[in-house]
Design a protein around this motif. Structure first.
Motif, mmCIF file in Angstrom:
data_model
loop_
_atom_site.group_PDB
_atom_site.id
_atom_site.type_symbol
_atom_site.label_atom_id
_atom_site.label_comp_id
_atom_site.label_asym_id
_atom_site.label_seq_id
_atom_site.Cartn_x
_atom_site.Cartn_y
_atom_site.Cartn_z
ATOM 1 N N LYS A 195 -3.708 -14.278 4.165
ATOM 2 C CA LYS A 195 -3.330 -13.835 5.510
ATOM 3 C C LYS A 195 -2.222 -14.736 6.050
ATOM 4 N N ALA A 204 2.579 -0.148 11.859
ATOM 5 C CA ALA A 204 3.015 -0.725 10.588
ATOM 6 C C ALA A 204 3.089 0.349 9.516
ATOM 7 N N CYS A 222 -2.214 -2.915 5.512
ATOM 8 C CA CYS A 222 -2.316 -4.353 5.269
ATOM 9 C C CYS A 222 -1.546 -5.161 6.315
ATOM 10 N N THR A 223 -0.812 -4.475 7.172
ATOM 11 C CA THR A 223 -0.011 -5.126 8.199
ATOM 12 C C THR A 223 -0.503 -4.674 9.563
ATOM 13 N N TYR A 259 -0.009 -10.083 8.154
ATOM 14 C CA TYR A 259 -0.033 -9.449 6.841
ATOM 15 C C TYR A 259 -1.273 -9.971 6.123
ATOM 16 N N LYS A 310 7.517 -4.860 4.371
ATOM 17 C CA LYS A 310 6.844 -3.915 5.248
ATOM 18 C C LYS A 310 7.668 -3.749 6.526
#
Length: 135
Positions: A44, A66, A70-71, A92, A104
């Motif tokens: 993280k 996002a 994952c973001t 993230y 991203k």
């Protein structure tokens, strides 16, 4: 009667035009962030994007979305007055993701002149360190 109606319409259009001139404007200190290299042992990572309302009306962020799950973006929810600052904190989380490079985007929608702004994060997650047993 027609003259009065015409004058009222002109007055309405003039007021509408004058009020439309005042608008929020969002200016970011940066629009991309490079996390560099970090380990899957600590997957993280966080960064903060700071913005200023450089317009002359209150700025409202409607959403920050996002490009993948994952973001996670978290942003200033209250209106930002002209000249004041707000933030968008982006986390993230590489847990369960394959190590390697990533890029991203975060789409930010607001009531500013430029209604959509994209922020970018990137980095490289290295594989977990493996501990060997001494026999």
């Amino acid at each position: 009667m027609k003259k009065t109606l015409f004058l009222l319409m002109l007055l309405f259009l003039g007021v509408t035009y004058a009020s439309a001139e005042k608008q929020a404007e969002i200016t970011f200190d940066k629009t991309s962030h490079d996390f560099g290299t970090f380990s899957e042992d600590h997957p993280k990572v966080r960064c903060v994007f700071t913005f200023t309302n450089t317009g002359d009306a209150p700025l409202v962020i409607f959403q920050a979305v996002a490009s993948c799950g994952c973001t996670i973006p978290d942003y200033t929810r209250e209106p930002i007055m002209p000249g004041k600052k707000g933030t968008i904190e982006v986390t993230y989380n590489g847990t369960g993701k394959y190590p390697g490079e990533f890029k991203k985007s975060i789409s930010v929608r607001s009531n500013a002149k430029l209604e959509l702004v994209r922020l970018y994060i990137k980095g490289q997650m290295t594989p977990k360190t493996t501990k060997t047993a001494n026999n």
